[in-house]
Design an enzyme around this catalytic site. Structure first.
Site, PDB file in Angstrom:
ATOM      1  CB  THR A 121      -0.891  -0.141   1.199  1.00  0.00           C
ATOM      2  OG1 THR A 121      -1.725  -1.008   1.254  1.00  0.00           O
ATOM      3  CG2 THR A 121      -1.870   1.317   1.219  1.00  0.00           C
ATOM      4  CD  GLU A 154      -3.387  -5.572   1.323  1.00  0.00           C
ATOM      5  OE1 GLU A 154      -4.381  -6.228   1.298  1.00  0.00           O
ATOM      6  OE2 GLU A 154      -2.940  -4.537   2.272  1.00  0.00           O
ATOM      7  N   GLY A 263      -8.359  -0.547  14.704  1.00  0.00           N
ATOM      8  CA  GLY A 263      -6.795  -0.695  14.774  1.00  0.00           C
ATOM      9  C   GLY A 263      -6.561  -1.470  13.672  1.00  0.00           C
ATOM     10  CB  CYS A 266      -5.337  -1.713   6.881  1.00  0.00           C
ATOM     11  SG  CYS A 266      -4.447  -3.206   5.872  1.00  0.00           S
ATOM     12  CE  LYS A 269       0.485   0.837   6.665  1.00  0.00           C
ATOM     13  NZ  LYS A 269       0.406   0.961   5.128  1.00  0.00           N
ATOM     14  CE  LYS A 327     -10.591  -8.581  11.541  1.00  0.00           C
ATOM     15  NZ  LYS A 327     -10.657  -8.560   9.912  1.00  0.00           N
ATOM     16  NE  ARG A 334       0.868  -4.684  12.334  1.00  0.00           N
ATOM     17  CZ  ARG A 334       1.260  -5.174  10.817  1.00  0.00           C
ATOM     18  NH1 ARG A 334       2.049  -4.548  10.329  1.00  0.00           N
ATOM     19  NH2 ARG A 334       0.410  -6.202  10.332  1.00  0.00           N
TER      20      ARG A 334
END
Length: 442
Positions: A121, A154, A263, A266, A269, A327, A334
């Protein structure tokens, strides 16, 4: 096909393993030799359902290999996926130095027609930077080799990444190079036999689409969390509101859950990276700013619920925490709300007894400055023994149907903070618990 994947993080591993599982010969490259040796033994560094089993099957079949040698990768393939990390820089932007470094490593070695695919990404314009980096390395060697660069973001959900890769809802290819389009169309053919899911865009639109998707989902979450706060003031139930608005086909039910905040690697950020891109282009991005601010505030809401139940002074209190991963079905902590909660509790003088089915090790590493001040327990019931209150932070399946009567007898203050709105307040309260949810005033 023979292909190489640069980077064996979350995206790189899933990409390499899944491409191997449909018959390709895949070599995954990582500069960490210790990690490579573990991977060669079939030991996965992350928890992702199905990943280890499929990786081991393809290792045995010889379709999947791991190495730290870029030279071996260039000998093996002329199709490369760059899937290295893009950590958040100090200003919130995505740091693409690892992406550019991987491109330069390849540029120093390639000798024939090559296709580089950016899977990481990355900020808009990175594919162009990759192309320049490779061209500079080729020019330094006096070579003129045809090299195409494509964006191929992705769309993998942690905890369901294998399923998402094997059965994608869309496949984006960002390039204007006809050969690149043809090669990637052939490569992805096994994943879209039932219907065509492939979309060809320009590289910049492809790069932006990845950020836009995650930012939209993060926006839905923060929107519901803000509505949840309002529901409490108005005496409404956010769960009933969620069902009502989710029935509208223009809205749909996904990502409408109020809770302890999002959280992971992905959403936080990518929202920050989009904000950084907006700042660089002198745009205010007010909605994205609010999405980020609401989420940061939401991570402190669970501790506030505890204070409602136990009093403002948490010193000496023992708090059981169910769930450390951001999750379920992953060990990723993270940006996890659990880390914010635990640090806040410890700083307030409380003692924490934590349990997670998978994330104990990653959480202990992330919270290593609190070593000796957190008790990591081997089961959910054990975490509650001697505790004043229980906080549920991650919606693992095993937390869905607890024995409320047992919890009421075990928790010294009888306080249950439901940070994911898993439970029906009426049932929990009928068992003798003092129930606190998110946006559930009824």
């Amino acid at each position: 096909m023979k292909l190489a994947v640069i980077g064996t993080g979350y995206v790189g591993l899933v990409t390499g393993v899944c491409f191997a599982d449909v018959g390709n010969e895949v070599l995954c490259i990582d500069i960490d030799e210790t990690k490579v040796q573990r991977l060669l033994r079939g030991e996965m560094p992350i928890h992702e359902p199905g990943l280890e089993e499929v990786a081991q099957r393809n290792l045995r079949a010889g379709r999947l290999q791991f190495s730290s040698d870029y030279g071996r990768a260039v000998d093996h393939a002329d199709l490369f996926f760059i899937a290295v990390g893009t950590p958040t820089d100090e200003d919130g932007s995505a740091d693409v130095r690892h992406v550019e470094s991987a491109a330069r490593e390849l540029g120093r070695r390639i000798t024939r027609q090559t296709l580089l695919v950016v899977k990481s990404t990355v900020p808009v314009g990175t594919s162009e930077r990759v192309r320049r980096a490779v061209d500079e390395e080729l020019a330094a060697r006096g070579l003129n080799v045809p090299v195409a660069v494509a964006s191929n973001p992705e769309f993998l959900k942690e905890g369901a990444a294998m399923q998402d890769f094997m059965h994608p809802d869309r496949i984006l290819i960002g390039t204007d190079d006809r050969r690149a389009i043809d090669v990637l169309t052939e490569l992805y053919a096994p994943f879209q036999r039932s219907r065509d899911r492939l979309q060809v865009l320009d590289a910049r639109s492809s790069e932006l689409a990845k950020y836009a998707a995650n930012a939209m989902l993060a926006t839905r979450i923060s929107f519901m969390n803000e509505l949840g706060r309002l529901a409490e003031r108005l005496g409404a139930d956010i769960e009933r509101v969620r069902h009502a608005i989710g029935a509208d086909p223009r809205i749909g039910p996904s990502f409408l859950y109020a809770g302890a905040g999002y959280g992971g690697s992905c959403f936080p950020k990518d929202v920050r990276a989009l904000l950084a891109m907006a700042r660089e282009n002198l745009l205010p991005a007010r909605i994205l700013s609010a999405v980020h601010e609401v989420n940061e505030e939401q991570k402190h809401l669970v501790a506030n619920r505890l204070r409602e139940g136990l009093g403002s002074d948490l010193h000496g209190k023992v708090i059981a925490v169910w769930g450390l991963a951001f999750k379920p079905n992953t060990d990723d902590v993270r940006e996890a709300p659990s880390l914010v909660l635990i640090r806040e509790l410890i700083n307030a003088g409380a003692r924490v007894r934590a349990y997670d089915p998978q994330a104990r090790g990653t959480a202990a590493h992330a919270l290593q400055e609190l070593r000796g001040r957190i008790d990591y327990c081997d089961s959910a019931p054990l975490a509650c023994e001697g505790a004043d209150a229980l906080v549920v932070v991650t919606e693992w399946l095993e937390f869905r149907s607890p024995d409320f009567a047992w919890l009421a007898r075990t928790l010294r203050a009888g306080v249950l903070v439901d940070g994911r709105n898993l439970y029906e307040p009426r049932i929990a309260r009928a068992a003798g618990l003092r129930y606190f949810g998110i946006g559930r005033a009824l």
